[in-house]
Design a protein around this motif. Structure first.
Motif, short mmCIF file in Angstrom:
data_model
loop_
_atom_site.label_atom_id
_atom_site.label_comp_id
_atom_site.label_asym_id
_atom_site.label_seq_id
_atom_site.Cartn_x
_atom_site.Cartn_y
_atom_site.Cartn_z
N ILE A 71 -3.09 53.55 75.15
CA ILE A 71 -2.07 54.17 74.31
C ILE A 71 -0.84 53.28 74.20
O ILE A 71 -0.23 53.14 73.12
CB ILE A 71 -1.69 55.56 74.85
N VAL A 72 -0.42 52.69 75.31
CA VAL A 72 0.73 51.77 75.28
C VAL A 72 0.46 50.64 74.29
O VAL A 72 1.32 50.28 73.48
CB VAL A 72 1.02 51.22 76.69
N LYS A 73 -0.74 50.10 74.35
CA LYS A 73 -1.09 49.01 73.43
C LYS A 73 -1.04 49.48 71.98
O LYS A 73 -0.61 48.74 71.07
CB LYS A 73 -2.49 48.52 73.76
N VAL A 74 -1.46 50.73 71.74
CA VAL A 74 -1.51 51.26 70.39
C VAL A 74 -0.11 51.43 69.80
O VAL A 74 0.15 51.07 68.65
CB VAL A 74 -2.27 52.60 70.35
N ILE A 75 0.80 52.00 70.58
CA ILE A 75 2.09 52.39 70.00
C ILE A 75 3.20 51.36 70.20
O ILE A 75 4.27 51.48 69.60
CB ILE A 75 2.56 53.74 70.58
N ILE A 118 0.89 62.32 68.94
CA ILE A 118 -0.50 62.41 69.38
C ILE A 118 -0.72 61.50 70.58
O ILE A 118 -1.38 61.88 71.56
CB ILE A 118 -1.45 62.04 68.23
N ALA A 119 -0.16 60.31 70.52
CA ALA A 119 -0.33 59.37 71.63
C ALA A 119 0.23 59.95 72.93
O ALA A 119 -0.41 59.91 73.98
CB ALA A 119 0.37 58.05 71.30
N GLY A 120 1.44 60.52 72.86
CA GLY A 120 2.03 61.12 74.05
C GLY A 120 1.24 62.31 74.55
O GLY A 120 1.06 62.48 75.76
N ALA A 121 0.75 63.12 73.61
CA ALA A 121 -0.04 64.28 74.01
C ALA A 121 -1.32 63.87 74.72
O ALA A 121 -1.76 64.52 75.68
CB ALA A 121 -0.35 65.15 72.80
N LEU A 122 -1.94 62.78 74.27
CA LEU A 122 -3.17 62.30 74.89
C LEU A 122 -2.92 61.83 76.33
O LEU A 122 -3.72 62.09 77.23
CB LEU A 122 -3.77 61.18 74.06
N ARG A 167 -6.77 45.91 80.17
CA ARG A 167 -7.45 44.65 79.90
C ARG A 167 -8.37 44.75 78.70
O ARG A 167 -8.41 43.87 77.85
CB ARG A 167 -8.24 44.23 81.14
N TYR A 168 -9.11 45.86 78.61
CA TYR A 168 -10.05 46.03 77.50
C TYR A 168 -9.30 46.22 76.18
O TYR A 168 -9.75 45.75 75.13
CB TYR A 168 -10.97 47.21 77.78
N ALA A 169 -8.15 46.90 76.23
CA ALA A 169 -7.37 47.11 75.01
C ALA A 169 -6.91 45.78 74.41
O ALA A 169 -6.77 45.66 73.18
CB ALA A 169 -6.17 48.00 75.30
N ASP A 170 -6.68 44.78 75.26
CA ASP A 170 -6.24 43.48 74.77
C ASP A 170 -7.36 42.71 74.08
O ASP A 170 -7.10 41.71 73.40
CB ASP A 170 -5.72 42.63 75.94
N LEU A 171 -8.59 43.15 74.25
CA LEU A 171 -9.73 42.40 73.73
C LEU A 171 -10.19 42.86 72.36
O LEU A 171 -11.08 42.26 71.77
CB LEU A 171 -10.90 42.48 74.71
N VAL A 172 -9.63 43.98 71.87
CA VAL A 172 -10.10 44.52 70.60
C VAL A 172 -8.98 44.45 69.57
O VAL A 172 -7.79 44.49 69.90
CB VAL A 172 -10.58 45.98 70.76
N ALA A 173 -9.39 44.38 68.32
CA ALA A 173 -8.41 44.26 67.25
C ALA A 173 -7.68 45.58 67.00
O ALA A 173 -6.51 45.58 66.63
CB ALA A 173 -9.10 43.80 65.96
N SER A 174 -8.36 46.71 67.19
CA SER A 174 -7.76 48.02 66.94
C SER A 174 -7.96 48.91 68.15
O SER A 174 -8.94 49.66 68.24
CB SER A 174 -8.39 48.67 65.70
N PRO A 175 -7.05 48.85 69.12
CA PRO A 175 -7.24 49.61 70.36
C PRO A 175 -7.28 51.12 70.15
O PRO A 175 -7.83 51.84 70.96
CB PRO A 175 -6.05 49.19 71.22
N ALA A 176 -6.71 51.60 69.04
CA ALA A 176 -6.76 53.04 68.79
C ALA A 176 -8.19 53.54 68.67
O ALA A 176 -8.48 54.71 68.96
CB ALA A 176 -5.98 53.38 67.52
N THR A 177 -9.09 52.66 68.26
CA THR A 177 -10.49 53.07 68.12
C THR A 177 -11.18 53.28 69.46
O THR A 177 -12.29 53.81 69.50
CB THR A 177 -11.27 52.01 67.32
N LEU A 178 -10.55 52.86 70.56
CA LEU A 178 -11.15 53.02 71.88
C LEU A 178 -10.93 54.41 72.47
O LEU A 178 -11.73 54.87 73.29
CB LEU A 178 -10.56 52.00 72.86
N ARG A 222 -4.20 53.89 62.94
CA ARG A 222 -2.93 54.58 63.10
C ARG A 222 -3.05 55.72 64.10
O ARG A 222 -4.05 56.42 64.15
CB ARG A 222 -2.48 55.13 61.75
N MET A 223 -2.00 55.91 64.86
CA MET A 223 -1.90 57.04 65.78
C MET A 223 -0.43 57.38 65.92
O MET A 223 0.39 56.53 66.28
CB MET A 223 -2.50 56.71 67.15
N SER A 224 -0.09 58.62 65.62
CA SER A 224 1.31 59.01 65.68
C SER A 224 1.80 59.00 67.13
O SER A 224 1.02 59.15 68.06
CB SER A 224 1.50 60.40 65.09
N SER A 225 3.10 58.85 67.28
CA SER A 225 3.68 58.83 68.62
C SER A 225 3.46 60.16 69.35
O SER A 225 3.22 60.18 70.56
CB SER A 225 5.18 58.54 68.50
#
Length: 501
Positions: free
Chosen positions: A143-147, A22-26, A76-87, A17-20
């Motif tokens: 971040i786009v992939k996450v949210i 926090i994602a925008g701030a990052l 590309r790398y975000a598409d390869l993992v199950a939980s991109p937030a962990t990246l 999970r990542m709030s919107s």
């Protein structure tokens, strides 16, 4: 029907999970960091590559390449993992480590690559700056992939992330250029930004507990190594101002004299006990023109202060004279006053000479243009419009003398002479004879009255300097129809590059 995506990948665990907000701030934060690195790269590389159009072109090009590669790789790398937030956490820690490494990399490689032409300059910039900008630029697509959970809001989501990234870049740009450069040394700023970036990454790393933490371990090790190297590799500067890496260098054969070094350039020789000791030929040529064309006390406007060696000489040889100095860098003035102990001048105006030259009055006997150094040329002080402003502050018998440096086919020198001839009725060129073939320092003389070439040659001989002075037909033949520099078109860097090449 709305199609929800990534629901299986994101799952419901805390680590996904990542709030919107926090994602925008990052995204805002990492974009700001990239632009901070880009702006500070100019100061970081200046001691080795100078402050030229080529330097900034290399920096901008390399940073754009890093952004392009980073956003592609991150998505590309975000598409390869199950939980991109962990990246995100490991990416930021690694980005911080690479940012910390930019200072030692530049200082170790700068002396060899910074003077190796355009190829060396691009290589230096790529090695020092590209890795950090590329890794940090991977954050927005992750971040786009996450949210992004609903394809129906793709446009709004991507637009919001893009806007936040741009806003962060703007804040990074303005903060760097208007605050950080003038407040802290470049190395301190970069290391601080690197540590903050890594700290944010460690927080995210712990929060999202990635199953694979090899990247994070490598990043932490890299951050520690970069920080140690930054502290251990000494700065080449005695003081870092907003514009220069300035140093005082002792003179081996005279314990009372020092050299002022600005970035890569030997800028001034100052004898603290004998202001008439003018070792550099450029200053002796200035003195020759003043001796030949004036008598008694004079009012002199200096465009560029440097080590204040010429104002010192004027004060010593022409008592009751007035010296007004226009100097871009206030911190440099303070450094010179502290280290080189120049004689007091009537006024020092800090700021760009193009602005301040119109604020100093209009009855000077001499204007001295010495704001040029090697291939670092403020082009806006070369144009016909600026020379017209110089003419406007001169008295009826006044004249302008300018130090120019050029090599090769002397394309810039010829262009400047042609430009001066459009403003002043009398123009001359003085230099050592061999420099007309191999290049070096030249003195342009532009006057409202005839220029006594033979008298300048005689005055130079008295200062142990054998020069030639070109006027009239000889000067016209040398200039040979060179282009005139204007505010609208003054390709000074290109002319110098063509000459040096």
């Amino acid at each position: 029907m709305r199609v929800h995506v990534f629901s299986e990948q994101l799952g419901t665990g805390d680590n996904a999970r990542m709030s919107s907000r926090i994602a925008g701030a990052l995204v805002f934060f990492t974009s700001a960091v990239v632009l901070v690195l880009e702006i500070l790269a100019g100061r970081l590389l200046a001691p080795y590559a100078g402050v030229t159009l080529e330097t900034f072109t290399a920096i901008i090009g390399v940073v754009l390449a890093g952004i392009a590669f980073g956003t592609w790789f991150g998505g590309r790398y975000a598409d390869l993992v199950a939980s991109p937030a962990t990246l995100v956490g490991p990416v930021l820690v690694l980005g911080g480590a690479l940012a910390a490494s930019t200072v030692p990399l530049a200082r170790v490689l700068g002396p060899s690559l910074g003077t190796a032409g355009i190829t060396g300059l691009i290589a230096l910039t790529a090695i020092a700056i590209l890795p950090a900008t590329a890794i940090l630029s991977a954050t927005p697509p992750i971040i786009v992939k996450v949210i992004l959970e609903d394809l129906g809001t793709t446009g709004a989501t991507v637009g919001r992330i893009s806007a936040l990234g741009t806003a962060g870049a703007l804040v990074g740009t303005f903060t760097s250029g208007f605050v950080l450069v003038a407040t802290l040394p470049t190395s301190v700023t970069i290391l601080t930004v690197a540590l903050v970036t890594a700290a944010v990454g460690l927080w995210l790393w712990a929060r999202h507990r990635p199953q694979r933490n090899v990247l994070g371990v490598v990043a932490v090790i890299g951050l520690a190594a970069g920080s140690v190297l930054t502290a251990s590799v000494s700065s080449p500067c005695d003081v870092e101002t907003a514009y220069f890496c300035a140093s005082e260098v002792p003179v081996a054969d005279n314990p009372n004299a020092s050299i002022l070094l600005l970035d890569t350039l030997t800028h001034a020789y100052v004898n603290k006990t004998d202001p008439t000791d003018l070792r550099f030929s450029s200053i002796r040529m200035f003195a020759s023109a003043i001796e030949a064309m004036t008598d008694g006390p004079i009012d002199v406007l200096h465009v560029g202060g440097g080590g204040f060696s010429l104002p010192n000489w004027v004060s010593a040889t022409r008592p009751a004279s007035t010296n007004v100095v226009l100097e871009l860098d206030g911190a440099l003035v303070e450094f010179v006053e502290e280290r080189f102990e120049p004689a007091p001048v009537e006024e020092t105006i800090v700021g760009d000479a193009r602005v301040s030259v119109t604020q100093v009055g209009n009855d000077f006997d001499v204007v001295v243009g010495d704001a040029f150094g090697g291939l670092a040329v403020p082009w806006h002080l070369t144009t016909a419009e600026f020379l017209a402003e110089v003419s406007g502050v001169l008295g009826d018998e006044g004249f302008y003398i300018m130090n120019l440096i050029d090599h090769g086919d002397l394309a810039f020198l010829r262009a400047e002479l042609a430009t001066a001839a459009t403003v002043f009725p009398h123009v001359a060129l003085a230099t050592l004879p061999e420099r007309l073939e191999v290049g070096g320092n030249f003195m342009l003389v532009a006057a409202k009255r005839p220029i006594p070439g033979d008298d300048i040659i005689g005055a130079a001989a008295a200062l142990d300097l054998g020069i030639v002075v070109l006027t009239g037909d000889a000067l016209d033949a040398f200039v040979d129809g060179a282009q005139i520099l204007t505010d609208d078109f003054a390709p000074v860097d290109q002319l110098l590059e063509a000459s040096s090449g």
